[in-house]
Design a protein around this motif. Sequence first.
Motif, short mmCIF file in Angstrom:
data_model
loop_
_atom_site.label_atom_id
_atom_site.label_comp_id
_atom_site.label_asym_id
_atom_site.label_seq_id
_atom_site.Cartn_x
_atom_site.Cartn_y
_atom_site.Cartn_z
N LEU A 62 0.82 -1.21 0.00
CA LEU A 62 0.00 0.00 0.00
C LEU A 62 0.85 1.26 0.00
N GLU A 63 2.00 1.22 0.65
CA GLU A 63 2.89 2.39 0.61
C GLU A 63 3.37 2.67 -0.81
N LEU A 64 3.79 1.62 -1.52
CA LEU A 64 4.23 1.80 -2.90
C LEU A 64 3.08 2.27 -3.78
N THR A 65 1.90 1.72 -3.56
CA THR A 65 0.73 2.10 -4.35
C THR A 65 0.41 3.57 -4.15
N MET A 66 0.34 4.00 -2.91
CA MET A 66 -0.05 5.40 -2.65
C MET A 66 1.05 6.39 -3.04
N SER A 67 2.31 6.01 -2.88
CA SER A 67 3.37 6.94 -3.28
C SER A 67 3.35 7.13 -4.79
N ASP A 68 3.05 6.08 -5.54
CA ASP A 68 2.94 6.19 -6.99
C ASP A 68 1.74 7.06 -7.38
N LEU A 69 0.59 6.81 -6.77
CA LEU A 69 -0.60 7.61 -7.06
C LEU A 69 -0.38 9.08 -6.75
N LEU A 70 0.15 9.38 -5.57
CA LEU A 70 0.34 10.77 -5.17
C LEU A 70 1.37 11.47 -6.06
N ARG A 71 2.44 10.77 -6.40
CA ARG A 71 3.45 11.37 -7.28
C ARG A 71 2.84 11.72 -8.63
N ARG A 72 2.09 10.81 -9.19
CA ARG A 72 1.49 11.07 -10.51
C ARG A 72 0.51 12.24 -10.44
N ASP A 117 -3.29 -2.81 10.56
CA ASP A 117 -3.17 -2.73 12.01
C ASP A 117 -3.33 -1.27 12.47
N ALA A 118 -3.52 -1.13 13.77
CA ALA A 118 -3.90 0.18 14.32
C ALA A 118 -2.83 1.25 14.12
N ASP A 119 -1.56 0.85 14.06
CA ASP A 119 -0.50 1.82 13.89
C ASP A 119 -0.44 2.37 12.47
N TYR A 120 -0.65 1.51 11.49
CA TYR A 120 -0.51 1.94 10.10
C TYR A 120 -1.80 2.54 9.53
N HIS A 121 -2.94 2.15 10.06
CA HIS A 121 -4.23 2.60 9.51
C HIS A 121 -4.29 4.12 9.32
N PRO A 122 -3.96 4.93 10.35
CA PRO A 122 -4.04 6.38 10.16
C PRO A 122 -3.04 6.92 9.14
N VAL A 123 -1.92 6.24 8.98
CA VAL A 123 -0.93 6.65 7.97
C VAL A 123 -1.53 6.49 6.57
N TYR A 124 -2.14 5.34 6.35
CA TYR A 124 -2.74 5.08 5.05
C TYR A 124 -3.91 6.02 4.78
N ILE A 125 -4.75 6.24 5.78
CA ILE A 125 -5.87 7.17 5.61
C ILE A 125 -5.34 8.57 5.32
N GLY A 126 -4.20 8.93 5.92
CA GLY A 126 -3.60 10.23 5.64
C GLY A 126 -3.21 10.37 4.18
N HIS A 127 -2.69 9.30 3.58
CA HIS A 127 -2.37 9.34 2.14
C HIS A 127 -3.64 9.58 1.32
N ARG A 128 -4.71 8.90 1.67
CA ARG A 128 -5.96 9.04 0.93
C ARG A 128 -6.53 10.45 1.07
#
Length: 199
Positions: A62-72, A117-128
């Motif tokens: 998911l990190e690679l997916t979102m970094s690619d999406l945001l960069r584009r 997991d609870a630690d990463y969930h807010p990080v991913y939501i932040g990308h979205r």
Amino acid sequence: MTNWRDYGEPDLPAPLAAALDAFVEHGYHGTSVRDIAARAGLSVPGLYHHYPSKQSLLQGLLELTMSDLLRRSEEALAAAGDDPVDRFDAVVESLLRFHMYRREQAFVGSTEIRSLDADYHPVYIGHRIRQQRMVDDVVDAGVAGGSFTTDAPKGAARAVATMCVGVSTWYRVDGPMSADDLIAQNLRFARSIVGFVPR
């Protein structure tokens, strides 16, 4: 640096490519680490050398997916210049292309939020949220400049983003419309949602 419109095969490390295939096929909870290791051509200890858990595989993907999406999306906006309509078209096109050409990654990103997991969930939501704010900002600018007439810019921006994300659930490369024709059609839909005023 590749052009934001250019897509080849996803450039994922073998363990993440294997995890992607397995998650698409069986879901996160239905996938075993042994299955991922076998798909990657690794032993289970060999897989753990790179990724210490199934959760780390999901997060890495998911990190690679979102970094690619945001960069584009950021590159599309930068190339579009200052005109709000051009910027709107650019960010919508970027979202559409990503969800057409990275369908499987987008699918896992949408369906496996519940598995984070609870630690990463807010990080991913932040990308979205960061991606959604790009759409929000161009719609707000278009309304402020008189290019868009929607009286609900936040809702319209959300509807546009949702439409773009939804492409990943039905787009097929061998479908009846070419990619460019489909993008042109959906850009018309997106402009209608925000109340585009022709110049």
